[in-house]
Design a protein around this motif. Structure first.
Motif, PDB file in Angstrom:
ATOM      1  N   ALA A 440      -0.516   2.068  39.284  1.00 41.14           N
ATOM      2  CA  ALA A 440      -1.571   2.169  39.783  1.00 41.14           C
ATOM      3  C   ALA A 440      -2.140   3.670  39.870  1.00 41.14           C
ATOM      4  O   ALA A 440      -3.122   4.345  39.792  1.00 41.14           O
ATOM      5  N   VAL A 441      -1.014   4.518  40.603  1.00 38.82           N
ATOM      6  CA  VAL A 441      -0.978   5.972  40.800  1.00 38.82           C
ATOM      7  C   VAL A 441      -1.276   6.468  39.479  1.00 38.82           C
ATOM      8  O   VAL A 441      -2.425   7.382  39.380  1.00 38.82           O
ATOM      9  N   ALA A 442      -0.640   6.278  38.452  1.00 37.40           N
ATOM     10  CA  ALA A 442      -0.792   6.895  37.133  1.00 37.40           C
ATOM     11  C   ALA A 442      -2.083   6.668  36.448  1.00 37.40           C
ATOM     12  O   ALA A 442      -2.608   7.585  35.848  1.00 37.40           O
ATOM     13  N   ALA A 446      -5.113   9.386  35.796  1.00 41.93           N
ATOM     14  CA  ALA A 446      -5.685   9.463  34.394  1.00 41.93           C
ATOM     15  C   ALA A 446      -6.966   9.171  34.311  1.00 41.93           C
ATOM     16  O   ALA A 446      -7.782   9.750  33.323  1.00 41.93           O
ATOM     17  N   LEU A 447      -7.708   8.430  35.185  1.00 41.48           N
ATOM     18  CA  LEU A 447      -8.935   7.983  34.936  1.00 41.48           C
ATOM     19  C   LEU A 447     -10.000   8.473  35.891  1.00 41.48           C
ATOM     20  O   LEU A 447     -11.200   8.841  35.403  1.00 41.48           O
ATOM     21  N   ALA A 456      -3.804  15.296  32.583  1.00 38.02           N
ATOM     22  CA  ALA A 456      -2.768  15.519  31.625  1.00 38.02           C
ATOM     23  C   ALA A 456      -1.473  15.283  32.052  1.00 38.02           C
ATOM     24  O   ALA A 456      -0.514  14.911  31.071  1.00 38.02           O
ATOM     25  N   TYR A 457      -1.036  15.052  33.289  1.00 35.93           N
ATOM     26  CA  TYR A 457       0.175  14.721  33.715  1.00 35.93           C
ATOM     27  C   TYR A 457       0.713  13.364  34.099  1.00 35.93           C
ATOM     28  O   TYR A 457       1.796  13.231  34.606  1.00 35.93           O
ATOM     29  N   SER A 458      -0.416  12.470  33.955  1.00 35.56           N
ATOM     30  CA  SER A 458      -0.236  11.162  34.559  1.00 35.56           C
ATOM     31  C   SER A 458       0.823  10.487  33.858  1.00 35.56           C
ATOM     32  O   SER A 458       1.638   9.772  34.653  1.00 35.56           O
TER      33      SER A 458
END
Length: 490
Positions: A440-442, A446-447, A456-458
């Motif tokens: 969920a955090v990533a 990202a979005l 870019a670091y997701s």
């Protein structure tokens, strides 16, 4: 040879694998004939494509010079090399593909969660990459036979007649290759990888000659501040990690066929830090030379080949780019869903059947419409792609820290309550508790535009977060610190 004979660690004396969990394709590999060159060629097939070329070329016009691009991507490929070796060791030691490896951390039934996430992403990109290769074929056909332009005047389901001809032709060729199994994939990629190098070297020599062998290595067409350069430098590393995070997750699909881990490491070394960095640098030098020679930004090699002004050079170039795109498509986007779908219903779905389901699905979704819709690519595929890092984090921590590399391969095919990887009703709840919040955090990073500076670091953030969470959840259950037994030779 039985599963018990091929187990990495000794299991029960007599063991019958659960038919709901195995078939000949999911069982440990009998044939270990992938050598260093095969893995090297696999990486050439995966790296030598239009997407990586335009990615590297685009960095030049974002304010990075050739040296900065070289160092950032070299660091990125070294990190990827380390990750591939970690996943490669699991595949080589157990001999099983990604969905079966996922059972170690997620449980015999829970493994379908990472497998299906990976499969959906791969199927979508399989269709999109086939479409992109067909565009190169369109260019080739129009150059050779200009009369075919009339086929572009009418469309059906968003694609013109020539586009349908090229797409279906490539779709059939790929289906024929993959219908023959992994041995056919190995032979095809052994051809694809070197082929694009021949075109790239010829293109580099021609463009350098046009630029009078003068390429600025320490300057960029669009200079930016030093602080922004560093941001782009780290951003390039993050993006290359996200790009290869898909194959890093299921690299065991290939390493399972290697005779030993030394072969895996050597193939990865020549294919990643060496070959991959060399390819993107040649791409950047060609792009910089084109800017010097023609005074315009050309980041698509197909358009650069068109500048040569020779019809048959254009035909050969377009054909090579199409073949190269098919190579990366089969490696990165076909093998995974073929195994992943087989894992869902092993009694009915083999590797070949899973592959055919994937190819049909890739056609049904009309990938040219997906590619032309930024919302689909960015939000759907981008959101799902952000899940891959957390999956990688859980699987790595589970194998190397929790299990300490000790796996009973027999038990990966045992669905009985109380078996080692049955956990709770076939699912490991700790793996889900670590994966879901991390994913969920990533996905948010990202979005959501608010977090665009760290988007870019997701992948890296999601991987690290899931790894830490899973380690905390499993600290009390960590396997006793005893040396892992040596794997049984296959």
């Amino acid at each position: 040879m039985s599963l018990a004979d091929r187990a990495e660690t000794a299991g029960t004396a007599e063991f019958t694998p659960d038919p709901r969990l195995t078939n000949d394709d999911l069982a440990p590999a009998d044939k270990r004939n992938w050598k260093v060159f095969d893995l090297f060629a696999m990486w050439m097939s995966d790296v030598h494509n239009l997407g990586n070329y335009t990615f590297a070329a685009g960095l030049l016009f974002l304010g990075m010079n050739v040296w900065q691009i070289f160092t950032s991507l070299l660091v990125g490929f070294v990190i990827i090399y380390a990750g591939m070796n970690m996943m490669g060791r699991i595949g080589q030691r157990t001999g099983v593909p990604f969905p079966v490896v996922s059972r170690i951390a997620f449980g015999v039934w829970g493994a379908n969660i990472p497998a299906l996430i990976r499969a959906v992403i791969a199927i979508m990109w399989y269709g999109i990459q086939t479409y992109l290769a067909s565009v190169a074929v369109d260019v080739m056909l129009l150059a050779a036979w200009p009369g075919l332009d009339s086929w572009t005047h009418n469309s059906f389901l968003g694609l013109d007649g020539l586009g349908w001809l090229s797409f279906v032709a490539l779709w059939i060729v790929q289906a024929l290759i993959i219908s023959r199994g992994m041995e056919s994939v190995r032979k095809f990629q052994d051809f694809c990888g070197p082929a694009i190098w021949l075109v790239m070297i010829a293109l580099a020599v021609w463009i350098l000659d046009r630029a009078h062998w003068s390429i600025p290595l320490a300057s960029t067409p669009h200079p930016v501040s030093v602080g922004h350069q560093w941001q782009q430098w780290f951003g390039a590393i993050g993006l290359i990690l996200a790009t290869y995070g898909t194959l890093m997750l299921n690299f065991c699909d290939f390493s399972r066929f290697a005779p030993d881990h030394r072969t895996v490491r050597r193939g990865n070394f020549w294919g990643l830090p060496v070959n991959s960095t060399a390819f993107v640098i040649v791409s950047v030098i060609v792009t910089a030379g084109a800017y010097e020679a023609f005074g315009k930004e050309i980041t698509d090699p197909a358009y650069l080949v068109a500048e040569i002004g020779n019809t048959w050079v254009l035909v050969v170039g377009a054909f090579t780019f199409a073949v190269a795109t098919m190579g990366v498509n089969i490696v990165a986007n076909f093998v995974s869903p073929a195994y992943d779908l087989a894992n869902v219903w092993p009694q009915k779905i083999t590797f070949r059947v899973g592959g055919m389901i994937s190819t049909v699905a890739a056609l049904v979704v009309t990938p040219w419409n997906l590619f032309s819709n930024p919302d689909v690519v960015n939000y759907f595929l981008g959101g799902l792609g952000a899940f891959l890092g957390p999956l990688f984090g859980v699987i790595m921590v589970d194998y190397y820290w929790v299990k300490r590399g000790r796996v009973d391969v027999d038990q990966l095919f045992d669905a009985r309550p109380g078996s080692r990887y049955h956990y709770r009703k076939g699912v490991n709840p700790r793996a889900l508790w670590a994966f879901l919040p991390s994913a969920a955090v990533a996905a948010v990073l990202a979005l959501v535009k608010t977090f665009s500076d760290v988007a870019a670091y997701s992948w890296f953030i999601g991987t690290a977060l899931s790894a830490v969470l899973y380690a905390l959840l499993c600290r009390a259950e960590r396997t006793a610190a005893t040396p892992a037994p040596a794997p049984v030779e296959v």
